[in-house]
Design an enzyme around this catalytic site. Structure first.
Site, PDB file in Angstrom:
ATOM      1  N   SER A 102      61.221  45.676-111.880  1.00 31.16           N
ATOM      2  CA  SER A 102      60.393  45.254-110.953  1.00 31.16           C
ATOM      3  C   SER A 102      59.294  46.343-110.760  1.00 31.16           C
ATOM      4  CB  SER A 102      61.174  45.314-109.572  1.00 31.16           C
ATOM      5  OG  SER A 102      60.266  44.636-108.704  1.00 31.16           O
ATOM      6  N   ASP A 239      62.030  33.817-111.807  1.00 34.74           N
ATOM      7  CA  ASP A 239      61.305  34.966-111.020  1.00 34.74           C
ATOM      8  C   ASP A 239      60.137  34.261-110.312  1.00 34.74           C
ATOM      9  OD1 ASP A 239      60.617  37.200-109.807  1.00 34.74           O
ATOM     10  OD2 ASP A 239      60.784  38.415-111.750  1.00 34.74           O
ATOM     11  N   HIS A 268      64.840  37.334-111.243  1.00 34.71           N
ATOM     12  CA  HIS A 268      64.149  38.874-111.030  1.00 34.71           C
ATOM     13  C   HIS A 268      65.078  39.873-111.744  1.00 34.71           C
ATOM     14  CE1 HIS A 268      60.960  41.566-109.686  1.00 34.71           C
ATOM     15  NE2 HIS A 268      61.835  42.074-109.004  1.00 34.71           N
TER      16      HIS A 268
END
Length: 291
Positions: A102, A239, A268
């Site tokens: 991320s 995601d 994700h």
């Protein structure tokens, strides 16, 4: 502790300014430095991967307990990057692979640009080109145009409950948001991420600054000419938190060696959602000769 077969299991902390940065080391083999929370991230990588790699999980200041008050000057991006190198030196790492998931992908990328002599390979998981309004708008359009009504209903239900979470635990605002964003962040929209966040320290001010400002304005092209390590970009098909894979197209030519893999049954966090396939892809990538 190190066993006879070379398996390492160690936890500790390192003082950096007003923060105590934790680290957790698990496994055997070549070192892979994983930036983020040394409490959260060990829960997302498989036990099998620890048999092949020495996973070095390190906190940044967003996840570290503070022993005294701190100011904006204590939580800047350059300071966070300097912490990574201080931890690297403390742990005796000379040359290693680095991974960021991320927003931590930007930390890994920028560290690799600044220290090419240290980094053999770079992996970014679930990272968009930026958190700019342009890229977020593309992610929002994909969400509106492609997801099922059931997923949208799940998202609306969780968002309706977020206010009560924040009112009850304002110091955990960022954590509560990520837990409630399950419909946008997991392939299975009803996945309960709360156990992953148990006992994880969160400093909201750090995330507000880095995720809300620095990563909004970041230009990943800057300094890419100094990046010598091969790069793996791992993205989940489900995601909806970050810009989709297509937004990376305009940047691909800027990388000397970029491998992009999309995980069809992940959101994700493909290292947890498709752990067997992720391990296979990562180990194959790390087996590439960077020279």
């Amino acid at each position: 502790m190190t066993t006879k077969d070379g398996f390492v299991s160690e936890t500790g902390s390192f003082r950096a300014g007003p923060f105590d940065l934790g680290f957790t080391i698990e496994g055997s083999g070549k070192p892979l430095l994983i930036i983020g929370s040394a409490t959260y991230y060990p829960r997302t990588f498989s036990k099998a991967l620890r048999e092949k790699l020495r996973l070095v999980f390190v906190d940044h200041r967003g996840f570290a307990p503070a022993w005294t008050g701190y100011t904006v000057g204590d939580i800047g991006f350059e300071t966070v990057l300097a912490d990574i190198d201080r931890l690297r030196a403390h742990l005796g790492l000379e040359r290693f692979a680095i991974l960021g998931h991320s927003g931590h992908g930007y930390m890994a990328l920028e560290y690799a640009k600044r220290h090419p002599e240290r980094i053999s390979h770079l992996a970014m998981i679930g990272t968009g080109p930026s958190h700019s309004a342009r890229h977020i708008a593309i992610a929002d359009r994909i969400w509106e145009e492609t997801v099922s009504p059931e997923r949208k209903t799940a998202f609306e239900r969780e968002m309706a409950a977020l206010g009560a979470d924040i009112a009850a635990r304002p110091e955990e605002r960022f954590k509560s948001l990520l837990i409630r964003l399950g419909a946008k962040s997991w392939h299975h929209p009803d996945f309960d991420a709360a156990p992953l966040w148990l006992d994880v320290t969160v400093n909201n001010a750090v995330f507000d600054h880095l995720w809300g400002e620095v990563f909004r304005d970041i230009d990943i092209r800057k300094g890419l000419n100094t990046l010598t390590a091969p790069v793996l970009l791992a993205l989940g098909r489900s995601d909806y938190l970050v810009a989709p894979a297509s937004t990376w197209d305009e940047y691909r030519g800027e990388f000397a060696d970029l491998t992009v893999r999309t995980f069809e049954k992940s959101g994700h966090t493909p290292q947890l959602e498709e752990s067997d396939l992720f391990d296979e892809v990562l180990l194959s990538f790390l087996g590439k000769d960077p020279d």
